[in-house]
Motif scaffolding. Structure first.
Motif, mmCIF file in Angstrom:
data_model
loop_
_atom_site.group_PDB
_atom_site.id
_atom_site.type_symbol
_atom_site.label_atom_id
_atom_site.label_comp_id
_atom_site.label_asym_id
_atom_site.label_seq_id
_atom_site.Cartn_x
_atom_site.Cartn_y
_atom_site.Cartn_z
ATOM 1 N N VAL A 27 -34.652 -26.634 -35.625
ATOM 2 C CA VAL A 27 -34.022 -25.523 -35.960
ATOM 3 C C VAL A 27 -34.548 -24.525 -35.668
ATOM 4 C CG1 VAL A 27 -32.664 -26.919 -37.889
ATOM 5 C CG2 VAL A 27 -34.877 -25.592 -38.499
ATOM 6 N N ILE A 28 -34.086 -23.388 -35.398
ATOM 7 C CA ILE A 28 -34.617 -22.118 -35.091
ATOM 8 C C ILE A 28 -34.006 -21.015 -36.004
ATOM 9 C CG2 ILE A 28 -34.702 -20.505 -32.994
ATOM 10 C CD1 ILE A 28 -33.597 -22.645 -31.116
ATOM 11 N N HIS A 29 -35.216 -20.100 -36.356
ATOM 12 C CA HIS A 29 -34.846 -19.216 -37.020
ATOM 13 C C HIS A 29 -35.916 -18.075 -36.491
ATOM 14 C CE1 HIS A 29 -35.478 -16.423 -40.761
ATOM 15 N NE2 HIS A 29 -34.111 -16.713 -40.924
ATOM 16 N N ASP A 30 -35.155 -16.831 -36.440
ATOM 17 C CA ASP A 30 -35.812 -15.684 -35.779
ATOM 18 C C ASP A 30 -36.815 -16.065 -34.509
ATOM 19 O OD1 ASP A 30 -34.858 -14.084 -37.723
ATOM 20 O OD2 ASP A 30 -36.763 -14.002 -39.156
ATOM 21 N N GLU A 31 -38.044 -16.049 -34.583
ATOM 22 C CA GLU A 31 -38.779 -16.337 -33.563
ATOM 23 C C GLU A 31 -39.264 -17.644 -33.713
ATOM 24 O OE1 GLU A 31 -41.569 -13.258 -33.631
ATOM 25 O OE2 GLU A 31 -40.486 -11.727 -32.625
ATOM 26 N N HIS A 32 -39.260 -18.432 -34.691
ATOM 27 C CA HIS A 32 -39.712 -19.685 -34.708
ATOM 28 C C HIS A 32 -38.997 -20.772 -34.602
ATOM 29 C CE1 HIS A 32 -42.921 -17.083 -36.358
ATOM 30 N NE2 HIS A 32 -43.713 -17.833 -35.692
ATOM 31 N N TYR A 33 -39.350 -21.795 -34.185
ATOM 32 C CA TYR A 33 -38.790 -23.272 -34.001
ATOM 33 C C TYR A 33 -39.465 -24.129 -34.927
ATOM 34 C CZ TYR A 33 -36.969 -27.471 -31.738
ATOM 35 O OH TYR A 33 -36.398 -28.775 -31.459
ATOM 36 N N TYR A 34 -38.704 -25.042 -35.547
ATOM 37 C CA TYR A 34 -39.075 -25.779 -36.834
ATOM 38 C C TYR A 34 -38.785 -27.241 -36.845
ATOM 39 C CZ TYR A 34 -39.753 -21.335 -39.550
ATOM 40 O OH TYR A 34 -40.016 -20.110 -40.129
ATOM 41 N N PRO A 35 -39.446 -28.131 -36.497
ATOM 42 C CA PRO A 35 -39.108 -29.498 -36.358
ATOM 43 C C PRO A 35 -38.748 -30.023 -37.846
ATOM 44 C CG PRO A 35 -41.558 -29.584 -36.388
ATOM 45 C CD PRO A 35 -41.128 -27.856 -36.581
ATOM 46 N N VAL A 36 -37.535 -30.822 -37.912
ATOM 47 C CA VAL A 36 -37.022 -31.177 -39.152
ATOM 48 C C VAL A 36 -36.563 -32.633 -39.011
ATOM 49 C CG1 VAL A 36 -36.523 -29.169 -40.057
ATOM 50 C CG2 VAL A 36 -34.594 -30.172 -38.804
#
Length: 697
Positions: A569-578
């Motif tokens: 998932v992407i929020h602002d400038e960051h990509y988070y693995p979930v």
């Protein structure tokens, strides 16, 4: 001499003055070109239609140049028909001044039409009138070039007819040709543009959709194609039923060039046929590996019977009134020495296409009869019969031999036959039924209602049972569903014909209660038992009577698909693995982040360019419930996908990871000041454990 030349129709002569007005025209051609007005005194250019598109070689331009020209092709119209002419002219000079033209023209309409017909035949299928493989290849190349220049997509569909070979074998090639013509007409009605539909040869068709990438729309078209192609056909008084499978690939996501795109659409088609036929699939990269896996699986399958790798498992068929087991359905299982148990969904289509199904089917029949002979005498065993087996004239003799060898009473054997065996009414089909009933075995019509069922089947074929397909059972308890009424009608019809009914695929108590209220005779499904090995089955029936208490969830749930796989998932400038825990058309449940407030916007990366915007509606500890802004659509394989995709190039340029195997938040791009930004959310403390479980799964 000139008059003789004109009279026999070899050509005509004409002349004009300096202004281009006709001063002479052969009488034989005046009617064709001048009509009632004649030609004399009229502008020579007016006798012909304007050129198709402006060019320097238009007739008015040539006349203006006042120079010699030869074989210039022009058109005229007469009584609604187009005539073609070859015109030549020589300027006339008097005392050095231009005085007009002397010319010759020839009617070349027949030659032109013959050339056009030859060109048409070279680019079109002679049987259906659709464009052929050569023309489609050229069209696709040109279309992809134009789409690439405009930055637009193009979809390709590959269509293959199911059970068409049986029509050819049963009714003959003339009937097969007539069927293909009707299929072509139906395809054109669905697609709407005849020049975008091609017959590649045999029973293969191809369709292109320039500018289209919406997989919701394409899936809808594929569904329509399958539906119309599966409707019954009437061929010389015979009623034929076939089906269709569809594979879809979309440029530039699934390939830039025509060869790659067609190959990938073919792989998707192959997957659709392997998934049970009568469906569609979108291409995904996993299909490249799946194609190789399938090839290896087919090699192993050829030796599996000889190596003794098959087993027969039995799923109980239970009398709904008292929960008593009255019989079983024999289901083949493949215990691969390296891969373990392989689902029949994977290997049965391979067996059918590679002509191994007859050998496997015979083995299952003999094994089921032999094992059932040792059970209590009130229990019946049902064995599935493939259309290939049923079509074999030696099949009744095979059944008789299996019964004699095992000692099983014929009335305890039930043969389950699908509607696909009814390619023509009467003839060998009726003879086969008569021979089987003469042995004393029972016959069941399997998957009733999933094709284009005919009451004639029930009138002519001596069935003892109708099996209600699980597709009706699964939707029967949903609000507004008509399945309940359909099941009630099937049950009433069966009772009127003194037949039993079995509802397949019953899993939940609301389904079970509905079947009982509709007075369905028997129930089969996980609410009672999955298919079990013979050893376990014999232990259960050791006392002679096996009563199973139903056990399952209270309500059916189809909407949300449980899963456990990595996404991002992407929020602002960051990509988070979930971890994706479940998925529906309207939302998802993810796990792995902490400190996420309700209302947070995420761009969900489902892989392969599938991005969708979502809003967090529920957040508890490390789990978030997401609602998508745009609903997902069916992917043709029982799953879901986004309508559109984003090419890998802009994703890579934006800093999106090539895969989801990153251990924590990843900054997708650098800020203008060159500094790194801090992620807004933390990772759950058990993240590494969750990732390990995801990899293990």
């Amino acid at each position: 001499m000139c008059y003789a030349f004109e009279d026999i129709g070899l050509g005509c002569f004409w002349s004009t003055d300096a202004t281009g007005r006709v001063t002479y025209f052969s009488p034989a051609a005046q009617t064709a070109l001048g009509g009632e007005q004649g030609c004399i005194g009229r502008s020579f250019n007016e006798l012909f239609l304007p050129s198709e598109g402006e060019s320097e070689r238009s007739l008015p331009f040539l006349m203006t140049r006042m120079r010699r020209f030869e074989g210039h092709v022009v058109r005229s119209e007469r009584a609604g028909s187009i005539l073609w002419w070859s015109v030549s002219a020589e300027p006339v000079m008097v005392r050095g001044a231009f005085a007009g033209f002397l010319g010759h023209c020839e009617d070349i309409t027949s030659e032109r039409r013959s050339a056009e017909e030859s060109s048409h035949l070279a680019m079109h299928d002679a049987l259906t009138g659709l464009i052929n493989r050569r023309r489609m290849s050229q069209l696709l190349e040109r279309t992809l070039t134009n789409c690439a220049a405009q930055g637009s997509p193009c979809a390709v569909m590959m269509i293959d007819l199911d059970r068409f070979k049986q029509v050819n074998d049963t009714l003959g090639h003339a009937a097969g040709d007539a069927l293909l013509k009707q299929v072509a007409e139906r395809l054109v009605r669905v697609v709407g543009n005849k020049e975008h539909v091609a017959r590649l040869g045999g029973d293969e068709f191809q369709v292109i959709f320039p500018g289209e990438e919406d997989r919701g729309i394409l899936g809808g078209i594929a569904t329509d194609i399958i539906a119309v192609a599966s409707q019954p056909y009437s061929i010389d008084g015979n009623r034929c039923i076939i089906g269709a499978s569809v594979g879809v690939a979309i440029s530039p996501f699934d390939g830039d060039g025509s060869e790659e795109l067609v190959r990938n659409a073919d792989l998707a088609l192959y997957a659709a046929k392997g998934g049970g036929r009568g469906g569609f699939r979108f291409f995904i990269k996993d299909l490249l590996k799946a194609a190789e896996d399938r090839r290896l699986l087919e090699e192993d399958l050829r030796d599996a019977l000889e190596r003794g790798e098959f087993e027969v498992h039995y799923q109980p068929v239970v009398r709904a009134a008292d929960n008593r087991v009255v019989g079983v359905e024999a289901l083949v299982r493949w215990n691969h020495p390296e891969k373990g148990m392989i689902s029949p969904v994977r290997f049965i289509p391979i067996a059918e296409e590679s002509n191994l199904i007859k050998g496997i089917g015979e083995w299952v029949l003999r094994r089921a009869c032999a094992e059932a002979a040792g059970w209590p005498g009130h229990l019946r065993v049902a064995v599935n019969v493939s259309p290939v087996q049923f079509a074999d004239e030696g099949f009744p003799a095979l059944v008789a031999n299996a019964l004699a060898s095992s000692g099983l009473e014929p009335a305890r054997l039930e043969l389950e036959i699908t509607e696909s065996v009814f390619l023509q009414e009467g003839g060998t089909t009726n003879e086969r039924f008569k021979a089987l009933k003469g042995l004393g075995v029972r016959l069941a019509l399997d998957d009733f209602g999933t094709g284009y069922s005919s009451l004639g089947y029930l009138k002519n074929a001596p069935f003892d049972k109708i099996k209600i397909d699980q597709s009706f059972v699964r939707g029967a308890t949903e609000a507004g569903s008509r399945n309940r009424a359909i099941i009630a009608a099937i049950d009433a019809l069966a009772k009127a014909l003194d037949m039993e009914t079995t509802a397949e695929g019953v899993e939940s108590f609301d389904q079970f209660d509905l079947m009982k209220s509709l007075d369905v005779t028997q129930v089969q499904g996980f609410i009672y038992s999955e298919a079990i090995a013979n050893e376990q089955f014999e232990r259960e029936i050791d006392s002679g009577v096996w009563v199973i208490e139903p056990n399952g969830p209270a309500l059916q749930r189809h909407d949300r698909q449980a899963m456990f796989r990595r996404i991002g998932v992407i929020h602002d400038e960051h990509y988070y693995p979930v971890v994706l825990r479940n998925l529906s058309a309207s939302g998802a449940l993810i796990e792995g982040l902490v400190g996420v407030p309700v209302g947070t916007k995420f761009v969900v990366d489902l892989g392969e360019g599938q991005l969708t915007v979502s809003t967090v509606r529920r957040s508890r500890k490390s789990q978030q419930g997401l609602e998508f802004e745009q609903t997902l659509v069916a992917d043709g394989n029982g799953g879901l996908c986004t309508r559109s995709r984003v090419s890998s190039y802009p994703l890579a340029a934006a800093g999106l990871p090539a895969n989801t195997r990153v251990d924590g938040p990843h900054q997708m791009g650098r800020r203008e000041d060159g500094k790194a930004s801090m992620p807004a959310f933390g990772m759950a403390s058990d993240w590494n454990g969750a990732m390990k479980r995801s990899e293990d799964d």
